[in-house]
Design a protein around this motif. Structure first.
Motif, short mmCIF file in Angstrom:
data_model
loop_
_atom_site.label_atom_id
_atom_site.label_comp_id
_atom_site.label_asym_id
_atom_site.label_seq_id
_atom_site.Cartn_x
_atom_site.Cartn_y
_atom_site.Cartn_z
N ASP A 157 0.83 -1.21 0.00
CA ASP A 157 0.00 0.00 0.00
C ASP A 157 0.87 1.26 0.00
OD1 ASP A 157 -2.32 -1.50 0.03
OD2 ASP A 157 -2.50 -1.47 2.22
N THR A 158 1.96 1.24 0.78
CA THR A 158 2.85 2.39 0.83
C THR A 158 3.49 2.63 -0.53
OG1 THR A 158 3.33 2.02 3.17
CG2 THR A 158 4.90 3.37 1.93
N ILE A 159 3.92 1.55 -1.17
CA ILE A 159 4.53 1.68 -2.50
C ILE A 159 3.52 2.25 -3.49
CG2 ILE A 159 5.52 0.41 -4.44
CD1 ILE A 159 6.64 -1.57 -2.31
N ALA A 160 2.29 1.75 -3.45
CA ALA A 160 1.24 2.23 -4.35
C ALA A 160 0.95 3.71 -4.12
CB ALA A 160 -0.02 1.40 -4.16
N GLN A 161 1.06 4.14 -2.86
CA GLN A 161 0.82 5.55 -2.53
C GLN A 161 1.98 6.44 -3.00
OE1 GLN A 161 1.11 7.14 1.69
NE2 GLN A 161 -1.11 7.12 1.44
N ALA A 214 4.33 5.66 -5.31
CA ALA A 214 4.62 5.50 -6.74
C ALA A 214 3.38 4.92 -7.42
CB ALA A 214 5.83 4.61 -6.94
N PRO A 215 2.34 5.72 -7.61
CA PRO A 215 1.08 5.22 -8.19
C PRO A 215 1.32 4.52 -9.53
CG PRO A 215 0.82 7.46 -7.37
CD PRO A 215 2.28 7.16 -7.31
N GLY A 216 0.72 3.36 -9.66
CA GLY A 216 0.85 2.60 -10.89
C GLY A 216 2.17 1.88 -11.04
N ALA A 217 2.98 1.87 -9.99
CA ALA A 217 4.30 1.24 -10.08
C ALA A 217 4.19 -0.25 -10.32
CB ALA A 217 5.09 1.50 -8.80
N TYR A 218 5.09 -0.74 -11.12
CA TYR A 218 5.24 -2.17 -11.32
C TYR A 218 6.70 -2.44 -11.64
CZ TYR A 218 5.89 -1.66 -16.34
OH TYR A 218 6.40 -1.31 -17.57
N VAL A 232 12.26 6.26 -7.97
CA VAL A 232 11.48 6.63 -6.78
C VAL A 232 12.08 5.86 -5.61
CG1 VAL A 232 9.23 6.57 -5.66
CG2 VAL A 232 9.38 6.99 -8.13
N ARG A 233 12.48 6.60 -4.58
CA ARG A 233 13.16 5.99 -3.43
C ARG A 233 12.25 5.99 -2.21
NH1 ARG A 233 18.83 5.88 -4.19
NH2 ARG A 233 19.40 6.72 -6.25
N ILE A 234 12.17 4.83 -1.57
CA ILE A 234 11.34 4.70 -0.37
C ILE A 234 12.19 4.04 0.72
CG2 ILE A 234 9.20 3.80 0.61
CD1 ILE A 234 8.13 3.49 -2.24
N PRO A 235 12.45 4.72 1.83
CA PRO A 235 13.24 4.12 2.91
C PRO A 235 12.55 2.88 3.47
CG PRO A 235 13.01 6.49 3.21
CD PRO A 235 12.05 6.10 2.13
N TYR A 236 13.34 1.90 3.85
CA TYR A 236 12.77 0.70 4.47
C TYR A 236 11.96 1.05 5.72
CZ TYR A 236 15.82 -2.45 1.72
OH TYR A 236 16.45 -3.15 0.73
N ALA A 237 12.37 2.10 6.41
CA ALA A 237 11.67 2.49 7.63
C ALA A 237 10.21 2.81 7.37
CB ALA A 237 12.37 3.69 8.27
N ASP A 238 9.88 3.15 6.12
CA ASP A 238 8.50 3.48 5.77
C ASP A 238 7.73 2.28 5.23
OD1 ASP A 238 9.18 6.04 6.44
OD2 ASP A 238 9.39 6.75 4.37
N GLU A 253 16.97 1.06 1.52
CA GLU A 253 15.88 1.70 0.81
C GLU A 253 15.47 0.87 -0.40
OE1 GLU A 253 17.08 5.53 -0.69
OE2 GLU A 253 18.76 4.73 -1.84
N LEU A 254 14.21 1.02 -0.79
CA LEU A 254 13.69 0.41 -2.00
C LEU A 254 13.68 1.48 -3.08
CD1 LEU A 254 12.22 -2.03 -3.39
CD2 LEU A 254 10.08 -0.95 -2.68
N VAL A 255 14.24 1.14 -4.25
CA VAL A 255 14.29 2.09 -5.35
C VAL A 255 13.59 1.49 -6.56
CG1 VAL A 255 15.75 3.59 -6.74
CG2 VAL A 255 16.54 2.85 -4.49
N LEU A 256 12.55 2.17 -7.04
CA LEU A 256 11.81 1.74 -8.21
C LEU A 256 12.24 2.58 -9.40
CD1 LEU A 256 8.31 1.72 -6.48
CD2 LEU A 256 9.76 -0.26 -6.88
N GLY A 257 12.45 1.94 -10.54
CA GLY A 257 12.87 2.70 -11.71
C GLY A 257 13.06 1.81 -12.92
N THR A 258 13.87 2.29 -13.85
CA THR A 258 14.08 1.60 -15.12
C THR A 258 15.56 1.42 -15.38
OG1 THR A 258 12.05 2.59 -16.03
CG2 THR A 258 13.62 1.66 -17.61
N LEU A 259 15.92 0.23 -15.84
CA LEU A 259 17.25 -0.05 -16.34
C LEU A 259 17.09 -0.60 -17.75
CD1 LEU A 259 19.12 -1.80 -13.37
CD2 LEU A 259 19.72 0.40 -14.41
N GLY A 260 17.58 0.13 -18.74
CA GLY A 260 17.44 -0.35 -20.11
C GLY A 260 16.00 -0.59 -20.48
N GLN A 261 15.69 -1.82 -20.88
CA GLN A 261 14.35 -2.16 -21.32
C GLN A 261 13.47 -2.71 -20.20
OE1 GLN A 261 14.93 -5.15 -24.36
NE2 GLN A 261 15.38 -6.78 -22.88
#
Length: 270
Positions: free
Chosen positions: A5-9, A11-15, A37-43, A58-66
């Motif tokens: 739920d925190t990740i969805a809040q 980074a909406p639509g994150a996958y 998008v960076r989210i500390p583990y504490a959250d 921390e958890l980092v969501l993003g893109t690498l290449g394809q």
């Protein structure tokens, strides 16, 4: 609020299709992501609190290449509390985000002269020396997870091909899990070598078991930071491990970014 739920809040639509766990020396990968998008583990409820130097937590969501990726910068080690289930909820959360593959990294000690410090090893198999499992207490027939080809051969073949295209050598080898936190004795290092191990470390195996139980395919790389006890005159310490890992960090993270960014998951279907 759950971690999902925190990740969805945040980074909406994150996958993400590929989950990555970063060990010591691999943290530079997070600087190579686009749209991060960076989210500390504490959250994040149930994610580990970083207690080990070299793990940012921390958890980092993003893109690498394809590929869209979810990067865990730091992990929970069994030696921190004695609990080897600490990565179960994070991996379940990453699977819920859409991840199909877990790419693991670690820092390890070498048992072989052809794997000197600052070299990389592609993990082909492992030895669970403590013979401990994070699946103890699980129910149902799914707990009896097959570990043949736990480190996916098709993904390994792609990683080898990508590394070769970039002029890099990836030696394949067997990773032995030692519980820690103390380093191994020279006698233990000799024993691991005789058992067929090529490198030794204090992580990765519990996460591989959890990932295979969850249906994730696994690729893993070790950054060699030292020779095992008794194989050189090095004085082993965590500070020494971090120093060697940092020296190889840019090259290791850069190659990892190339491999993950170019992985074709459809091509690698078993």
């Amino acid at each position: 609020m759950t971690a999902f739920d925190t990740i969805a809040q945040r980074a909406p639509g994150a996958y993400a299709r590929i989950a990555i766990v970063l060990g010591s020396g691999w943290g530079g990968l997070t600087q190579l992501l686009s749209d991060a998008v960076r989210i500390p583990y504490a959250d994040l409820e149930g994610f580990p609190h970083a207690t080990v130097a070299g793990h940012s937590g921390e958890l980092v969501l993003g893109t690498l290449g394809q590929n869209r990726v979810a990067v865990m910068s730091g992990r929970k080690h069994g030696y921190e509390t004695g609990d080897i289930n600490g990565m179960q909820l994070p991996l379940q959360t990453l699977k819920a985000l859409g991840c199909e593959v877990l790419v693991q990294t670690n820092a390890a000690g070498s048992l072989r002269t052809h794997l000197p410090p600052q070299s990389l090893m592609l993990v082909a198999d492992h030895i669970n020396f403590p013979q401990r499992s994070p699946l103890v207490g699980a129910t149902g027939s799914e707990r009896f997870v097959g570990m043949v080809d736990a480190y996916d051969p098709a993904l390994r073949a792609q990683a080898q091909s990508i590394a070769k295209a970039h002029g890099k050598v990836l030696t394949e080898g067997v990773y032995a899990w030692a519980f820690g936190p103390q380093f191994e004795t020279p006698a233990e290092i000799r024993m691991f070598a005789q058992l067929g191990a090529d490198a030794v470390g204090m992580s990765t195996v519990p996460e591989t078991i959890l990932a295979r139980h969850a249906g994730l395919r696994v690729l893993a790389l070790s950054l060699i930071t030292n020779m095992g006890a008794g194989l050189s005159h090095e004085q082993l310490s965590h500070a020494h491990t971090l120093e060697q890992a940092q020296a190889a960090s840019v090259a290791a993270s850069g190659l990892l970014a190339q491999i993950v960014g170019q992985l074709d998951l459809a091509q690698s279907l078993p």
